[in-house]
Design a protein around this motif. Structure first.
Motif, short mmCIF file in Angstrom:
data_model
loop_
_atom_site.label_atom_id
_atom_site.label_comp_id
_atom_site.label_asym_id
_atom_site.label_seq_id
_atom_site.Cartn_x
_atom_site.Cartn_y
_atom_site.Cartn_z
N GLU A 17 60.54 24.64 21.64
CA GLU A 17 61.48 24.29 20.97
C GLU A 17 61.66 24.81 19.62
O GLU A 17 60.81 24.47 18.85
N ARG A 18 62.62 25.68 19.26
CA ARG A 18 62.41 26.46 18.06
C ARG A 18 63.60 26.14 17.27
O ARG A 18 64.86 26.68 17.92
N ILE A 19 63.76 25.73 16.32
CA ILE A 19 65.10 25.37 15.45
C ILE A 19 65.09 26.03 14.06
O ILE A 19 64.06 25.78 13.38
N GLY A 20 66.30 26.57 13.82
CA GLY A 20 66.34 27.04 12.50
C GLY A 20 67.60 27.69 12.32
O GLY A 20 68.64 27.44 13.16
N HIS A 21 68.12 28.01 11.35
CA HIS A 21 69.42 28.74 10.86
C HIS A 21 69.36 30.15 11.50
O HIS A 21 68.58 30.74 11.67
N ARG A 22 70.49 30.21 12.15
CA ARG A 22 70.90 31.56 12.85
C ARG A 22 70.84 32.82 12.05
O ARG A 22 71.28 32.63 10.81
N ALA A 23 70.29 33.93 12.33
CA ALA A 23 70.47 34.97 11.63
C ALA A 23 70.47 36.10 12.69
O ALA A 23 69.95 36.07 13.53
N LYS A 24 71.13 37.26 12.33
CA LYS A 24 71.48 38.28 13.08
C LYS A 24 70.55 38.71 13.91
O LYS A 24 70.37 38.95 15.11
N LYS A 25 69.09 38.98 13.41
CA LYS A 25 68.31 39.62 13.97
C LYS A 25 67.21 38.70 14.66
O LYS A 25 66.30 39.13 15.78
N ARG A 26 67.49 37.51 14.40
CA ARG A 26 66.35 36.47 15.08
C ARG A 26 67.03 35.50 16.04
O ARG A 26 66.23 34.71 16.60
N SER A 27 68.24 35.39 16.24
CA SER A 27 69.04 34.34 16.81
C SER A 27 68.52 34.17 18.11
O SER A 27 68.26 32.91 18.75
N PHE A 28 68.10 35.27 18.95
CA PHE A 28 67.65 35.36 20.22
C PHE A 28 66.48 34.60 20.28
O PHE A 28 66.07 34.03 21.51
#
Length: 344
Positions: free
Chosen positions: A109-120
């Motif tokens: 489970e990996r939770i964080g703010h979405r960003a273009k290059k890392r959302s996946f």
């Protein structure tokens, strides 16, 4: 996050003040998971900010500038995380590297703010707030709040040992008297455009001593020793120099003891606020006070002048640093006079 008994990792940010802001996240995560194992990853320079924090079971050092700089070292670090078998990671830093590390470490489970290059790489993608003026502390709390955790309060914490306090008390007893009007000044900072000019510091400290009878303690790390010497060379009066003597924990104890603590927007500003300094004068220039001011604002006077520049400003090689120069020694001295007790 159905079970309350988990192994939780908080991947923290990189700067002293920001890590202090993150202590609100750490405390609220602990409140949501009182029986869980909670660890936090920070760079080595930020370790003292979290040392002694009772809400953490472990502090893990990630040194991407040195020890973990190479690919091999990063893979070794990932292997060590994998062996710790974390269930959940909260990523306060928006970097791709940190999300990839948690993914490769097998944290489900990996939770964080979405960003273009890392959302996946995230299993829970938090839409970041759209408010440019949102305070950093609220920005970090946003990660856990939108993930469904209960946030009960919003303040920073900084913990010192009795030994830290005793060290500073003994230092001050050798250099000051009990009834002295004690003013601590912090002229350094990690980013040059945020610093008040050394000429301003020198004139201000001279007037503090000659006009108000203050005992002035200058503080900073080993990297600030030469700066302190430069300021002293411009002065008529003498200050007490603790540069290179005090650790960050000692700085916290000094800030708590001082009648006034004066600094630019830097880690020591937020340490002073976290320990409940009596009075703080904060000098702001290129940074946005709404975003990085002490949180919450208590016993803090903030000085910032409008010089026509867009704030925040990230011109590292600013040719004149006029935003900081615009705050005069007289401006700061007048604020100290308001704070000084008549009986002192």
């Amino acid at each position: 996050m159905k079970t309350k008994n988990k192994r939780i990792l908080i991947f923290n940010v990189n700067w002293l003040g920001d890590v202090l802001f993150s202590t609100a996240v750490i405390r609220n995560v602990r409140r949501n998971f009182p029986s869980s194992f909670i660890a936090c990853i920070v760079p080595p320079r930020c370790y003292p900010i979290l040392k002694g924090n009772p809400h953490l079971d472990e502090i893990i050092i990630f040194d991407e500038r040195d020890r973990h700089r190479s690919v091999f070292a990063k893979l070794k670090f990932i292997g060590s995380l994998r062996r710790k078998k974390f269930d959940t990671a909260f990523l306060l830093h928006r970097s791709l590297t940190r999300a990839l590390i948690c993914f490769l470490a097998g944290i489900p489970e990996r939770i964080g703010h979405r960003a273009k290059k890392r959302s996946f790489l995230l299993t829970t993608k938090i839409t970041p707030p759209h408010h440019d003026s949102l305070h950093r502390l609220d920005y970090y709390l946003d990660v856990i709040e939108k993930a469904g955790l209960r946030v009960e309060d919003r303040f920073t914490e900084f913990f010192m040992s009795n030994e830290d306090i005793k060290f500073v008390d003994e230092f001050l007893s050798r250099n000051t008297n009990k009834d002295d009007f004690l003013v601590a000044i912090n002229p350094g900072g990690n980013w040059m455009p945020k610093r008040w000019p050394k000429e301003h510091w020198a004139l201000f400290a001279d007037r503090l001593i000659s006009e108000l009878g203050a005992r002035v303690v200058i503080t900073g790390g080993p990297q600030d020793i030469e700066l302190a010497k430069s300021i002293q060379g411009l002065m008529r009066e003498k200050f007490i120099n603790s540069c290179g003597i005090f650790s960050l924990k000692h700085l916290g104890a000094l800030a708590k003891r001082a009648d006034v603590f004066i600094t630019a927007d830097s880690g020591p500003l937020h340490i002073a606020n976290a320990v409940g300094a009596k009075k703080i004068i904060a000098l702001f220039g290129p940074t946005a006070s709404l975003v990085t001011a002490p949180y919450p604002l208590k016993n803090v006077v903030m000085l910032q002048k409008d010089v026509g520049c867009v704030i925040p400003c990230y011109v590292v090689n600013c040719p004149d640093n006029r935003c900081m120069k615009a705050i005069t020694p007289e401006d700061v001295l007048e604020e100290v006079k308001k704070l000084k007790k008549p009986s002192l």
